[in-house]
Design a protein around this motif. Structure first.
Motif, PDB file in Angstrom:
ATOM      1  N   ALA A   1       0.799  -1.241   0.000  1.00 52.67           N
ATOM      2  CA  ALA A   1       0.000   0.000   0.000  1.00 52.67           C
ATOM      3  C   ALA A   1       0.822   1.276   0.000  1.00 52.67           C
ATOM      4  O   ALA A   1       0.344   2.326   0.425  1.00 52.67           O
ATOM      5  CB  ALA A   1      -0.987   0.000   1.165  1.00 52.67           C
ATOM      6  N   GLU A   2       2.060   1.232  -0.541  1.00 51.27           N
ATOM      7  CA  GLU A   2       2.889   2.430  -0.536  1.00 51.27           C
ATOM      8  C   GLU A   2       2.667   3.326  -1.747  1.00 51.27           C
ATOM      9  O   GLU A   2       3.113   4.482  -1.745  1.00 51.27           O
ATOM     10  CB  GLU A   2       4.376   2.059  -0.440  1.00 51.27           C
TER      11      GLU A   2
ATOM     12  N   ALA B   1      -4.707  10.875  12.109  1.00 56.16           N
ATOM     13  CA  ALA B   1      -3.405  11.458  11.770  1.00 56.16           C
ATOM     14  C   ALA B   1      -3.238  11.683  10.272  1.00 56.16           C
ATOM     15  O   ALA B   1      -2.169  12.064   9.816  1.00 56.16           O
ATOM     16  CB  ALA B   1      -2.286  10.551  12.279  1.00 56.16           C
ATOM     17  N   ASN B   2      -4.304  11.427   9.507  1.00 56.25           N
ATOM     18  CA  ASN B   2      -4.330  11.681   8.068  1.00 56.25           C
ATOM     19  C   ASN B   2      -3.438  10.739   7.267  1.00 56.25           C
ATOM     20  O   ASN B   2      -2.967  11.084   6.179  1.00 56.25           O
ATOM     21  CB  ASN B   2      -3.953  13.140   7.754  1.00 56.25           C
ATOM     22  N   LEU B   3      -3.216   9.523   7.772  1.00 51.13           N
ATOM     23  CA  LEU B   3      -2.486   8.530   7.000  1.00 51.13           C
ATOM     24  C   LEU B   3      -3.346   8.023   5.851  1.00 51.13           C
ATOM     25  O   LEU B   3      -4.579   8.073   5.897  1.00 51.13           O
ATOM     26  CB  LEU B   3      -2.077   7.364   7.905  1.00 51.13           C
ATOM     27  N   SER B   4      -2.685   7.504   4.818  1.00 50.70           N
ATOM     28  CA  SER B   4      -3.403   6.959   3.669  1.00 50.70           C
ATOM     29  C   SER B   4      -3.769   5.500   3.861  1.00 50.70           C
ATOM     30  O   SER B   4      -4.538   4.941   3.077  1.00 50.70           O
ATOM     31  CB  SER B   4      -2.556   7.117   2.399  1.00 50.70           C
ATOM     32  N   GLY B   5      -3.217   4.867   4.870  1.00 45.10           N
ATOM     33  CA  GLY B   5      -3.528   3.479   5.157  1.00 45.10           C
ATOM     34  C   GLY B   5      -2.842   3.052   6.441  1.00 45.10           C
ATOM     35  O   GLY B   5      -1.868   3.678   6.876  1.00 45.10           O
ATOM     36  N   ILE B   6      -3.360   1.985   7.051  1.00 41.52           N
ATOM     37  CA  ILE B   6      -2.788   1.490   8.303  1.00 41.52           C
ATOM     38  C   ILE B   6      -2.821  -0.026   8.300  1.00 41.52           C
ATOM     39  O   ILE B   6      -3.824  -0.640   7.895  1.00 41.52           O
ATOM     40  CB  ILE B   6      -3.550   1.994   9.555  1.00 41.52           C
ATOM     41  N   THR B   7      -1.729  -0.623   8.755  1.00 35.82           N
ATOM     42  CA  THR B   7      -1.643  -2.069   8.944  1.00 35.82           C
ATOM     43  C   THR B   7      -1.218  -2.339  10.379  1.00 35.82           C
ATOM     44  O   THR B   7      -0.354  -1.633  10.916  1.00 35.82           O
ATOM     45  CB  THR B   7      -0.608  -2.686   7.979  1.00 35.82           C
TER      46      THR B   7
ATOM     47  N   ALA C   1       2.338   7.134  -0.390  1.00 34.79           N
ATOM     48  CA  ALA C   1       1.900   6.651   0.914  1.00 34.79           C
ATOM     49  C   ALA C   1       3.062   5.938   1.595  1.00 34.79           C
ATOM     50  O   ALA C   1       4.159   5.842   1.052  1.00 34.79           O
ATOM     51  CB  ALA C   1       0.698   5.716   0.773  1.00 34.79           C
ATOM     52  N   ILE C   2       2.776   5.436   2.793  1.00 34.61           N
ATOM     53  CA  ILE C   2       3.808   4.815   3.622  1.00 34.61           C
ATOM     54  C   ILE C   2       3.416   3.382   3.949  1.00 34.61           C
ATOM     55  O   ILE C   2       2.297   3.132   4.409  1.00 34.61           O
ATOM     56  CB  ILE C   2       3.985   5.597   4.937  1.00 34.61           C
ATOM     57  N   ALA C   3       4.325   2.469   3.718  1.00 36.59           N
ATOM     58  CA  ALA C   3       4.140   1.100   4.198  1.00 36.59           C
ATOM     59  C   ALA C   3       4.692   1.047   5.615  1.00 36.59           C
ATOM     60  O   ALA C   3       5.897   1.084   5.829  1.00 36.59           O
ATOM     61  CB  ALA C   3       4.872   0.109   3.296  1.00 36.59           C
TER      62      ALA C   3
ATOM     63  N   THR D   1       8.065  11.219  -7.148  1.00 39.04           N
ATOM     64  CA  THR D   1       9.419  10.696  -6.922  1.00 39.04           C
ATOM     65  C   THR D   1       9.595   9.988  -5.589  1.00 39.04           C
ATOM     66  O   THR D   1      10.575   9.260  -5.412  1.00 39.04           O
ATOM     67  CB  THR D   1      10.460  11.834  -6.995  1.00 39.04           C
ATOM     68  N   ILE D   2       8.688  10.193  -4.639  1.00 38.66           N
ATOM     69  CA  ILE D   2       8.894   9.683  -3.283  1.00 38.66           C
ATOM     70  C   ILE D   2       7.783   8.719  -2.893  1.00 38.66           C
ATOM     71  O   ILE D   2       6.596   9.039  -3.000  1.00 38.66           O
ATOM     72  CB  ILE D   2       8.943  10.818  -2.248  1.00 38.66           C
ATOM     73  N   ALA D   3       8.149   7.538  -2.461  1.00 41.58           N
ATOM     74  CA  ALA D   3       7.232   6.574  -1.841  1.00 41.58           C
ATOM     75  C   ALA D   3       8.028   5.858  -0.761  1.00 41.58           C
ATOM     76  O   ALA D   3       9.259   5.778  -0.833  1.00 41.58           O
ATOM     77  CB  ALA D   3       6.685   5.586  -2.864  1.00 41.58           C
ATOM     78  N   LEU D   4       7.316   5.336   0.232  1.00 40.59           N
ATOM     79  CA  LEU D   4       8.023   4.684   1.338  1.00 40.59           C
ATOM     80  C   LEU D   4       7.591   3.237   1.475  1.00 40.59           C
ATOM     81  O   LEU D   4       6.750   2.898   2.315  1.00 40.59           O
ATOM     82  CB  LEU D   4       7.800   5.458   2.640  1.00 40.59           C
TER      83      LEU D   4
END
Length: 570
Positions: free
Chosen positions: A256-257, A549-555, A523-525, A435-438
């Motif tokens: 989901a990044e 916290a306005n994250l795009s997804g949570i695991t 988004a952030i994995a 350019t940026i993904a985590l």
């Protein structure tokens, strides 16, 4: 000639993961990848500049300042017919009746080294479809034709008539009864989350009314017992989509990044943050931003070269067209936990978050400046030439200004973001729309003995020897204690500094992710690790904290919730 000599554990990953061929040395792999990317570089800028690129890239790899995603290391210069991409969305609609054609496309993507993402909203029975796709993945994984284990993602809207069945689809994952090759996530929207908070009902697509809070509780219970489903907020990801005119994101990469449309692919390279920080004579943290700027520009150029290789081998004209129009790359981070240990900051602290925000905002800005320079010499991506409507980079305010124009970090001012965005809008000079993904970095980080992604140490004492040596010096200097002393005898600050994933609070995990999300294009994995015996209420707290916290997804992952868990948290 490469001087890349990995540790024994890293070489084991390289060999058992078939990232290198049986007769190949790790150093030869670095040389192979370097040569492949330099060949593409020469087509843009000539042999002399390509040779300079090759020398800099190989040096950065050898010194473990950078590492590429495993598809790049596996395929580059080794398979002439494979792209270097990490994941893709098949072009065959998962809701179509042509299951055989879908199977064939998925198998091809997996054998080329790509994970796959799916949206199951158009399916009548998403669980049946999920199990079909999972069996395709299992069969492909056991065929002997895959060089790397690939991940997969299936997403379903919370309003699908069979959402309850989907939520429970992986309940057997806890026991290992099914060989699951899929992550699953539920797409939640703001209206649904508001209804959860208010205890109201929502309407499913078939007209039935269900209690939002009851449905959310079921989701949290399932995640507590088997770590799935995660939650994703595609509306938030689409708010960060630079080219909505090419289509809304309907699914994501396996962790989901990044958001993806049908036929879209992604590829990644990582900067090892631990190699760019140190302490001064007074024990204060410092970062080498000059070297970080150079290395970021190098990685931007390297991934653009990877795109040139991939576009020749992508599966079909739609994938090639999307790649040409977007030229999307994902520069990620690894070694975050190492960096914090090296300078003596504990993961769940405001100074740690501030430093990582300063570093990521700097990398983000530097990568976009590098993309502008590439566009001026190589030409902009296709969308900057042709797409006026639906291209947020060409709008007012520009996409970069919209995302970052109100943010000021310790390294990049809001005025700098606005000026860059307006230059791009005026000139259309941008090589890569993002350019940026985590991503999680997984095996790539382990190959250079770095901590994975933006995660804390899974086990602090499993960090590499150099990190532990520096951590010991810092603790002696600041606290007069050894990191190896009995836990009960250590002071609270030392115990806090040594805290690994399960010892960090939910709020601590979320706070770091939220800080980095602000400067992430996509988004952030990020996994929120919860201790054993955590309940559905604990999972619920984590999901709500991530949403707020306005994250795009949570695991989330509850320790011990799967019998196949490779390590015990401590």
């Amino acid at each position: 000639m490469s001087r890349f000599y990995p540790s024994a554990s890293a070489e084991h990953i390289l060999r058992t993961g078939r990232i290198i061929s049986p007769e190949e040395t790790p150093a030869a792999m670095v040389e192979r990848v370097t040569h492949c990317l330099a060949e593409q570089d020469a087509t843009f800028c000539g042999q002399r500049q390509a040779e300079t690129f090759a020398a800099e890239f190989e040096s950065a790899f050898d010194s473990r300042e950078i590492v590429m995603s495993t598809p790049i290391m596996t395929n580059a210069g080794r398979y002439a017919d494979r792209p270097l991409t990490a994941c893709a969305v098949p072009t065959v609609d998962v809701g179509s009746s042509d299951a055989q054609r879908l199977r064939e496309e998925v198998v091809v993507l997996h054998e080329q080294g790509m994970g796959t993402g799916f949206n199951l909203d158009t399916t009548e029975d998403p669980v049946v479809t999920l199990r079909f796709l999972n069996q395709v993945a299992v069969d492909s994984a056991t065929s002997g034709r895959e060089d790397r284990p690939v991940g997969n993602m299936a997403i379903l809207s919370v309003r699908h008539p069979k959402i309850h069945e989907f939520i429970a689809a992986k309940a057997d994952a806890a026991s290992g009864a099914t060989d699951w090759k899929f992550n699953i996530s539920v797409n939640l929207d703001n209206v649904f989350m508001t209804a959860v908070h208010a205890g109201e009902q929502v309407e499913l697509e078939d007209g039935r009314q269900v209690g939002a809070r009851h449905l959310f509780d079921d989701l949290c219970y399932a995640a507590a017992i088997c770590a799935d489903p995660g939650v994703v907020f595609l509306d938030r990801m689409n708010a960060r989509n630079p080219l909505p005119g090419m289509g809304a994101y309907t699914t994501t990469a396996p962790c989901a990044e990044v958001g993806l449309i049908a036929g879209e692919t992604c590829q990644f390279g990582y900067l090892n943050v631990g190699k760019f920080v140190s302490t001064d004579s007074a024990g204060q943290p410092v970062a080498d931003f000059a070297r970080l700027e150079q290395t970021t520009a190098l990685m931007t150029r390297a991934l653009d070269n990877c795109l040139a290789v991939s576009e020749q081998n992508l599966n079909g004209p739609r994938a090639q067209y999307i790649s040409h129009q977007k030229r999307k790359i994902g520069i990620g981070l690894c070694g975050v936990a190492d960096a914090l240990s090296i300078i003596g900051l504990h993961y769940d602290s405001a100074p740690a978050r501030d430093l990582m925000t300063d570093i990521l905002s700097f990398i983000n800005f530097a990568s976009k400046e590098a993309s502008v320079r590439l566009a001026e010499t190589r030409g902009p991506c296709g969308a900057m030439r042709t797409m006026v409507v639906g291209n947020r980079h060409r709008g007012q305010p520009g996409h970069i200004e919209r995302l970052y124009g109100d943010l000021t970090s310790g390294t990049v001012a809001a005025d700098d973001w606005r000026a860059l965005s307006r230059y791009i809008a005026a000139t259309c000079m941008l090589r890569n729309v993002s350019t940026i993904a985590l991503p999680p970095t997984g095996r790539s980080a382990l190959i250079i003995d770095a901590s994975t992604g933006v995660e804390p140490h899974f086990d602090t004492f499993a960090a590499n020897e150099a990190v532990l040596d520096q951590l010991e010096k810092i603790v002696w200097m600041k606290h007069g204690q050894s990191i190896y002393a009995d836990h009960a005898a250590q002071s609270a600050p030392v115990r806090q500094l040594l805290a690994s994933a399960a010892g960090i609070s939910t709020n601590g995990h979320v706070a770091m992710a939220a800080a980095l999300q602000r400067y992430t294009d996509e988004a952030i994995a990020k996994t929120i690790n919860l201790p054993a015996r955590s309940t559905a209420e604990d999972v619920k707290d984590a999901y709500l904290a991530g949403y707020q916290a306005n994250l795009s997804g949570i695991t989330v992952y509850v320790d011990g919730s799967r019998t196949t868990q490779p390590k015990k948290l401590r």
